[in-house]
Scaffold this motif. Structure first.
Motif, PDB file in Angstrom:
ATOM      1  N   ALA A  57       0.826  -1.212   0.000  1.00 13.55           N
ATOM      2  CA  ALA A  57       0.000   0.000   0.000  1.00 13.55           C
ATOM      3  C   ALA A  57       0.864   1.268   0.000  1.00 13.55           C
ATOM      4  CB  ALA A  57      -0.899  -0.011   1.236  1.00 13.55           C
ATOM      5  N   PRO A  58       0.420   2.310  -0.691  1.00 10.36           N
ATOM      6  CA  PRO A  58       1.140   3.587  -0.597  1.00 10.36           C
ATOM      7  C   PRO A  58       0.835   4.256   0.744  1.00 10.36           C
ATOM      8  CG  PRO A  58      -0.824   3.865  -1.930  1.00 10.36           C
ATOM      9  CD  PRO A  58      -0.766   2.409  -1.553  1.00 10.36           C
ATOM     10  N   LEU A  59       1.776   5.039   1.246  1.00 11.49           N
ATOM     11  CA  LEU A  59       1.535   5.824   2.465  1.00 11.49           C
ATOM     12  C   LEU A  59       1.307   7.289   2.095  1.00 11.49           C
ATOM     13  CD1 LEU A  59       4.217   4.259   4.850  1.00 11.49           C
ATOM     14  CD2 LEU A  59       1.833   3.560   4.477  1.00 11.49           C
ATOM     15  N   ASP A  60       1.891   7.677   0.943  1.00 13.61           N
ATOM     16  CA  ASP A  60       1.688   9.040   0.458  1.00 13.61           C
ATOM     17  C   ASP A  60       0.251   9.169  -0.045  1.00 13.61           C
ATOM     18  OD1 ASP A  60       2.158  11.644  -0.375  1.00 13.61           O
ATOM     19  OD2 ASP A  60       2.863  11.013  -2.358  1.00 13.61           O
ATOM     20  N   ALA A  61      -0.408  10.244   0.351  1.00 13.52           N
ATOM     21  CA  ALA A  61      -1.777  10.523  -0.086  1.00 13.52           C
ATOM     22  C   ALA A  61      -2.754   9.414   0.270  1.00 13.52           C
ATOM     23  CB  ALA A  61      -1.805  10.810  -1.595  1.00 13.52           C
ATOM     24  N   ALA A  62      -2.461   8.641   1.321  1.00 18.36           N
ATOM     25  CA  ALA A  62      -3.382   7.599   1.782  1.00 18.36           C
ATOM     26  C   ALA A  62      -4.285   8.189   2.864  1.00 18.36           C
ATOM     27  CB  ALA A  62      -2.590   6.417   2.334  1.00 18.36           C
ATOM     28  N   SER A  63      -5.597   8.070   2.676  1.00 23.23           N
ATOM     29  CA  SER A  63      -6.519   8.755   3.598  1.00 23.23           C
ATOM     30  C   SER A  63      -6.369   8.273   5.040  1.00 23.23           C
ATOM     31  CB  SER A  63      -7.960   8.604   3.111  1.00 23.23           C
ATOM     32  OG  SER A  63      -8.308   7.239   3.045  1.00 23.23           O
ATOM     33  N   ASN A  64      -6.083   6.980   5.235  1.00 24.53           N
ATOM     34  CA  ASN A  64      -5.931   6.476   6.607  1.00 24.53           C
ATOM     35  C   ASN A  64      -4.685   7.028   7.289  1.00 24.53           C
ATOM     36  OD1 ASN A  64      -8.184   4.720   6.599  1.00 24.53           O
ATOM     37  ND2 ASN A  64      -7.003   3.218   5.441  1.00 24.53           N
ATOM     38  N   VAL A  65      -3.633   7.212   6.507  1.00 27.29           N
ATOM     39  CA  VAL A  65      -2.355   7.642   7.085  1.00 27.29           C
ATOM     40  C   VAL A  65      -2.458   9.066   7.640  1.00 27.29           C
ATOM     41  CG1 VAL A  65       0.090   8.120   6.560  1.00 27.29           C
ATOM     42  CG2 VAL A  65      -1.014   6.069   5.654  1.00 27.29           C
TER      43      VAL A  65
END
Ligand code: HEC
Length: 135
Positions: A55-63
Motif C-alpha cells: 500500500a502507498p503511504l503518500d496521499a493515503a486517507s488512513n495515514v
C-alpha cells in the motif's frame, strides 16, 4: 519602550517556541531513520508503495486520518487485512514491529503523516500509549 519584565516574558516565549520547532524537527529526523530501516523496502522512498503489492503511504486517507490507534496497531502487530485501502487491494503481508518503543512509534507516525504530500497532526507519545491501552 518595553520594560524589563516584558522583555523577559517575550524572551521566554521565543525560547519556548524555538524548542517546540526544534523538537518537532528532531522527531521527523528520527522518524525518517526508522522509516528507512524498517518500512522503505516495501513502502518505497517516495511513500508510493508498489501497485497491487504494498500500500502507498503518500496521499493515503488512513495515514493522514484521525484513527491514530489503528496506525499504532498496524505498526506493532503488522497488517494483512486484505480490505480495500482507498479503493485498492494489496497482496503482500506487512510484518510486525513489536520492538519499536512508544517514542519511536510517535516519531515514525509523525514522519509518515508529514512527508511527501502528506500534512497531518504530529503524533505524541501520549497518543501512542493511549492507543495501546485500547488494546
Ligand atoms: C513486508 C512489506 C512491508 C513492510 C516492511 C512494511 N509495510 Fe506497511 N504495509 C504493507 C502492506 C502489504 C500493506 C497493506 C496490507 C493489506 O492491505 O492487507 C501495508 C499497510 C500499511 C499501512 C496502512 C495503510 C492504509 O492506507 O491504511 C500503514 C500505515 C503502514 N503499512 C505503515 C508501515 C510502516 C510505518 C512501516 C515500517 C515500520 C511498514 N508499514 C512496513 C507492507 C509493508
Amino acid at each position: 519602550m518595553i520594560g524589563k519584565m516584558q522583555f523577559k516574558i517575550v524572551s521566554l516565549i521565543v525560547v519556548a517556541l524555538f524548542y517546540c520547532v526544534q523538537s518537532n524537527a528532531q522527531n521527523m529526523q528520527k522518524g525518517k531513520k526508522i522509516y528507512e530501516a524498517k518500512c522503505l523496502a516495501c513502502h518505497q522512498a517516495d511513500g508510493g508503495g508498489v501497485p497491487n503489492m504494498n500500500a502507498p503511504l503518500d496521499a493515503a486517507s488512513n495515514v493522514v486520518g484521525k484513527d491514530i490507534a489503528r496506525l499504532v496497531r498496524i505498526i506493532r502487530y503488522g497488517y494483512n487485512e486484505r480490505i480495500a485501502l482507498d479503493g485498492f487491494y494489496y497482496s503482500n503481508a506487512m510484518t510486525a514491529s513489536p520492538d519499536l518503543k512508544d517514542n519511536e512509534i510517535a516519531d515514525l507516525l509523525t514522519y509518515i503523516r508529514n512527508s511527501w504530500s502528506n500534512k497531518a497532526s504530529v503524533v505524541t507519545i501520549a497518543q501512542v500509549q493511549a492507543a495501546k491501552k485500547k488494546k
